[in-house]
Design a protein around this motif. Structure first.
Motif, mmCIF file in Angstrom:
data_model
loop_
_atom_site.group_PDB
_atom_site.id
_atom_site.type_symbol
_atom_site.label_atom_id
_atom_site.label_comp_id
_atom_site.label_asym_id
_atom_site.label_seq_id
_atom_site.Cartn_x
_atom_site.Cartn_y
_atom_site.Cartn_z
ATOM 1 N N CYS A 1 -1.476 0.637 -6.214
ATOM 2 C CA CYS A 1 -2.854 0.331 -5.805
ATOM 3 C C CYS A 1 -3.566 1.586 -5.316
ATOM 4 C CB CYS A 1 -2.860 -0.737 -4.713
ATOM 5 S SG CYS A 1 -2.435 -2.382 -5.312
ATOM 6 N N SER B 1 -7.619 -9.049 -6.819
ATOM 7 C CA SER B 1 -8.439 -9.790 -7.778
ATOM 8 C C SER B 1 -7.680 -9.905 -9.102
ATOM 9 C CB SER B 1 -9.773 -9.067 -8.007
ATOM 10 O OG SER B 1 -9.549 -7.863 -8.730
ATOM 11 N N GLU B 2 -8.173 -10.735 -9.989
ATOM 12 C CA GLU B 2 -7.541 -10.887 -11.300
ATOM 13 C C GLU B 2 -7.571 -9.558 -12.063
ATOM 14 O OE1 GLU B 2 -5.782 -13.505 -12.277
ATOM 15 O OE2 GLU B 2 -6.247 -14.385 -10.332
ATOM 16 N N LYS B 3 -8.666 -8.813 -11.926
ATOM 17 C CA LYS B 3 -8.776 -7.499 -12.566
ATOM 18 C C LYS B 3 -7.737 -6.539 -11.989
ATOM 19 C CE LYS B 3 -11.985 -3.703 -13.342
ATOM 20 N NZ LYS B 3 -13.272 -3.133 -13.014
ATOM 21 N N ASP B 4 -7.574 -6.553 -10.659
ATOM 22 C CA ASP B 4 -6.567 -5.714 -10.010
ATOM 23 C C ASP B 4 -5.170 -6.058 -10.516
ATOM 24 O OD1 ASP B 4 -8.572 -4.518 -8.482
ATOM 25 O OD2 ASP B 4 -8.171 -5.783 -6.718
ATOM 26 N N ALA C 1 -4.287 -7.394 -13.343
ATOM 27 C CA ALA C 1 -4.123 -6.931 -14.725
ATOM 28 C C ALA C 1 -3.870 -5.423 -14.763
ATOM 29 C CB ALA C 1 -5.353 -7.292 -15.549
ATOM 30 N N ASN C 2 -4.608 -4.662 -13.972
ATOM 31 C CA ASN C 2 -4.442 -3.213 -13.944
ATOM 32 C C ASN C 2 -3.073 -2.810 -13.393
ATOM 33 O OD1 ASN C 2 -6.954 -2.684 -15.049
ATOM 34 N ND2 ASN C 2 -7.947 -2.542 -13.057
ATOM 35 N N ASP D 1 -0.329 -3.650 -15.943
ATOM 36 C CA ASP D 1 -0.283 -2.630 -16.995
ATOM 37 C C ASP D 1 0.481 -1.393 -16.533
ATOM 38 O OD1 ASP D 1 -1.727 -4.204 -18.747
ATOM 39 O OD2 ASP D 1 -3.629 -3.176 -18.384
#
Length: 75
Positions: free
Chosen positions: A22, A37-40, A42-43, A46
């Motif tokens: 993070c 968040s959902e974006k976090d 996903a990142n 990955d």
């Protein structure tokens, strides 16, 4: 949304590893109870996958070099 701790448990990594990722991704969390968040998610996912693949590759290369040092030839 999920917490850092939930992510760590789901993806079989430590909360320390998640917090380090993070920090590298400029995601503003500081404890295992902070929410992602959902974006976090996903990142981070990955990045975890990238690290896992990188580790597998390096282990494979190390094993190959070890076998070569014993006189085995690669096929």
């Amino acid at each position: 949304m999920m917490s850092v701790l939930e992510f760590a448990k789901e993806y079989n990594v430590t909360t320390f590893q998640v917090l380090k990722i993070c920090k590298r991704l400029n995601i503003n969390v500081t404890s295992e109870n902070d929410m992602l968040s959902e974006k976090d998610v996903a990142n981070i996912k990955d990045k975890v996958n990238y690290y896992e693949e990188n580790i597998k590759y390096h282990k494979m290369m190390y094993n190959l070099e070890f076998l070569k040092s014993l006189g085995f030839n690669a096929v």
